[in-house]
Motif scaffolding. Structure first.
Motif, mmCIF file in Angstrom:
data_model
loop_
_atom_site.group_PDB
_atom_site.id
_atom_site.type_symbol
_atom_site.label_atom_id
_atom_site.label_comp_id
_atom_site.label_asym_id
_atom_site.label_seq_id
_atom_site.Cartn_x
_atom_site.Cartn_y
_atom_site.Cartn_z
ATOM 1 N N UNK A 38 23.371 49.103 18.418
ATOM 2 C CA UNK A 38 23.173 49.682 17.086
ATOM 3 C C UNK A 38 21.709 49.853 16.738
ATOM 4 N N UNK A 39 20.801 49.197 17.464
ATOM 5 C CA UNK A 39 19.367 49.401 17.231
ATOM 6 C C UNK A 39 18.776 50.456 18.159
ATOM 7 N N UNK A 40 19.605 51.037 19.020
ATOM 8 C CA UNK A 40 19.122 52.038 19.964
ATOM 9 C C UNK A 40 18.716 51.486 21.311
ATOM 10 N N UNK A 41 18.782 50.172 21.496
ATOM 11 C CA UNK A 41 18.445 49.586 22.792
ATOM 12 C C UNK A 41 19.513 49.947 23.814
ATOM 13 N N UNK A 42 19.070 50.167 25.057
ATOM 14 C CA UNK A 42 19.994 50.534 26.124
ATOM 15 C C UNK A 42 19.937 49.509 27.241
ATOM 16 N N UNK A 43 21.097 49.172 27.778
ATOM 17 C CA UNK A 43 21.204 48.136 28.800
ATOM 18 C C UNK A 43 22.140 48.581 29.914
ATOM 19 N N UNK A 44 21.958 47.936 31.064
ATOM 20 C CA UNK A 44 22.872 48.115 32.200
ATOM 21 C C UNK A 44 23.216 46.749 32.763
ATOM 22 N N UNK A 45 24.495 46.536 33.052
ATOM 23 C CA UNK A 45 24.946 45.362 33.808
ATOM 24 C C UNK A 45 25.469 45.854 35.145
ATOM 25 N N UNK A 46 24.978 45.273 36.221
ATOM 26 C CA UNK A 46 25.435 45.663 37.558
ATOM 27 C C UNK A 46 26.125 44.474 38.208
ATOM 28 N N UNK A 47 27.371 44.679 38.645
ATOM 29 C CA UNK A 47 28.135 43.634 39.339
ATOM 30 C C UNK A 47 28.540 44.175 40.696
ATOM 31 N N UNK A 48 28.291 43.394 41.741
ATOM 32 C CA UNK A 48 28.690 43.803 43.082
ATOM 33 C C UNK A 48 29.238 42.607 43.844
ATOM 34 N N UNK A 49 30.114 42.906 44.784
ATOM 35 C CA UNK A 49 30.777 41.848 45.538
ATOM 36 C C UNK A 49 31.175 42.396 46.897
ATOM 37 N N UNK A 50 31.007 41.580 47.921
ATOM 38 C CA UNK A 50 31.466 41.933 49.249
ATOM 39 C C UNK A 50 32.947 41.597 49.373
ATOM 40 N N UNK A 51 33.628 42.311 50.262
ATOM 41 C CA UNK A 51 35.038 42.064 50.499
ATOM 42 C C UNK A 51 35.902 43.136 49.869
ATOM 43 N N UNK A 52 36.998 43.446 50.517
ATOM 44 C CA UNK A 52 37.947 44.421 50.003
ATOM 45 C C UNK A 52 38.349 44.061 48.579
ATOM 46 N N UNK A 53 38.204 45.014 47.654
ATOM 47 C CA UNK A 53 38.386 44.695 46.244
ATOM 48 C C UNK A 53 39.812 44.301 45.900
ATOM 49 N N UNK A 54 40.801 44.854 46.627
ATOM 50 C CA UNK A 54 42.186 44.563 46.297
ATOM 51 C C UNK A 54 42.697 43.251 46.870
ATOM 52 N N UNK A 55 41.938 42.651 47.792
ATOM 53 C CA UNK A 55 42.434 41.464 48.480
ATOM 54 C C UNK A 55 41.383 40.352 48.499
ATOM 55 N N UNK A 56 40.392 40.495 49.379
ATOM 56 C CA UNK A 56 39.439 39.396 49.561
ATOM 57 C C UNK A 56 38.619 39.140 48.306
ATOM 58 N N UNK A 57 38.058 40.196 47.722
ATOM 59 C CA UNK A 57 37.244 40.013 46.518
ATOM 60 C C UNK A 57 38.092 39.483 45.370
#
Length: 427
Positions: free
Chosen positions: A355-374
């Motif tokens: 609401x003040x105009x500040x801009x942000x990014x969150x980055x999440x990453x993970x190794x491993x198949x997303x549907x199983x191992x991760x």
């Protein structure tokens, strides 16, 4: 943020087990059991399911850490066995789906026993029914019923929570336009996820009220009348990358297949946390189609295909013979090879403007198949958080979301589990 205490050091004196893993002989169940065997320290863990023989086979494959883990026989079709199981443990972690078909008796058992619960569901209608039937009881007994503790929907839920914490730390105001973008992904949907999707299509194509609930962006909210009217917030759309963030200039974005369930979890988190993210939060999810000359065409085609699939499937899917669908679809409990699981990965970035105009990014990453191992890593960490970080969890009880139940704890825990999550204030 503080460092989480190693698991296994603070056992409950009231229950026989810290964690019972229900569905341990299934595909994702085995992966979750293997993760817990390597990372749960001296936690008191039991393996549960219908077949003692299969559970013993799983245990024997886990190594010396798990050879003393007890076997618990429990069956979704036999509620007394679920009640007995829930009464013996502090936390039940379940991989038994489709949850709309098998999940509610276990939710009922945990809500009655005051036992914490974590699952992998991405089934919005199941979560809505869980809320309607058992939220108040879980509040009364002190149970935390936490849905969507895997790839659906921890990356979505936690990146928004992390952005909220960062903006709060910077005194930069509340979140407004917020979008998750899948930047990279390698893996495949699990047989259980596909089975869940088939059940959802089958239900909504027969039931107009269920179809309306699926289309409501606030269908999981605690108070629908109290939600702000911010428009439809469609789950299927395409956008220029520059409309989301300058960092995406030149990219084209199309629909992300799990946007529907994930976005409703994020909105429920905001409501459960007293609208801490902001009353003007608009949230959506997209997938990067790249920045080549064909990228806008790919984005448009993906949007059209998804729109047609949802529109037709939500009305006519029940007319397709179920035997034909079951013959074609991958079976629950099946999955890719170990090599494919190990080579999988994903990266998501969530962008917001405050609401003040500040801009942000969150980055999440993970190794491993997303549907199983991760997913098994995320579910395992949620189970460990519920069992061993109880004094640091939120005070909320009832049917919750990962961020509302244990947001700060997961922000501390996940880096040690090789899940990278960072927030950046953008110029």
């Amino acid at each position: 943020m503080s460092t989480p205490e190693p698991p296994g050091r603070r056992h409950s004196t009231e229950r026989e087990f810290d964690i019972v893993l229900y569905g341990a002989s299934g595909f994702v169940g085995k992966l979750t059991a293997a993760y817990l065997a390597k990372n749960a320290g001296d936690a008191r863990i039991a393996l549960a399911g219908r077949s003692q023989e299969k559970l013993i086979t799983v245990r024997e494959a886990l190594g010396v850490e798990a050879q003393s883990w007890p076997i618990v026989i429990a069956d979704a079709s036999d509620p007394p066995t679920l009640n007995a199981m829930a009464a013996r443990t502090q936390v039940v972690v379940t991989t038994v789906g489709p949850y709309a078909r098998y999940g509610l008796p276990l939710v009922a058992a945990c809500a009655a026993a005051g036992t914490d619960y974590a699952d992998l569901t991405g089934e919005t209608l199941f979560i809505r029914e869980s809320i309607d039937l058992y939220h108040e009881q879980a509040v009364d007994t002190g149970a935390r019923i936490v849905h969507s503790c895997g790839f659906d929907s921890v990356p979505s839920d936690l990146t928004v929570f992390a952005l909220y914490r960062r903006a709060q730390e910077d005194q930069a105001g509340e979140l407004t336009d917020t979008n998750l973008v899948v930047r990279a992904m390698s893996g495949g949907l699990s047989g259980g996820t596909i089975a869940s999707g088939i059940d959802v299509f089958s239900t909504v194509s027969r039931d107009a009220e269920a179809r309306r609930a699926m289309n409501d962006p606030y269908t999981l909210t605690p108070d629908r009348a109290g939600e702000p009217e911010l428009g439809g917030q469609p789950d299927i759309r395409w956008r220029r990358g520059s409309d989301v963030a300058e960092a995406l200039d030149g990219y084209w974005l199309g629909p992300f297949v799990m946007a529907g369930p994930n976005s409703r979890i994020v909105r429920r988190s905001n409501a459960l946390l007293g609208y801490a993210y902001g009353r003007r939060l608009e949230y959506g999810e997209l997938a990067s189609m790249g920045r080549s000359l064909v990228a806008p065409i790919a984005a448009a085609l993906a949007t059209g295909a998804n729109t047609a699939t949802m529109a037709l499937g939500s009305r006519f899917f029940h007319r397709i013979p179920r035997r034909l669908v079951d013959r074609i679809a991958p079976k629950p409990g099946t999955g890719p090879s170990e090599r494919m699981r190990d080579n999988g990965h994903y990266t998501v970035e969530t962008f917001t403007t405050t609401t003040t105009g500040a801009r942000y990014r969150a980055r999440l990453s993970q190794r491993g198949d997303y549907g199983y191992k991760a997913t098994s890593v995320l579910l395992g960490e949620c189970g460990l958080a519920l069992a061993f970080d109880r004094d640091r969890l939120s005070d909320l009880r009832g049917v919750l979301t990962p961020a509302a139940a244990m947001g700060d704890v997961l922000l501390d825990r996940l880096p040690a589990a090789e899940v990278s999550l960072e927030t950046t204030r953008l110029a």
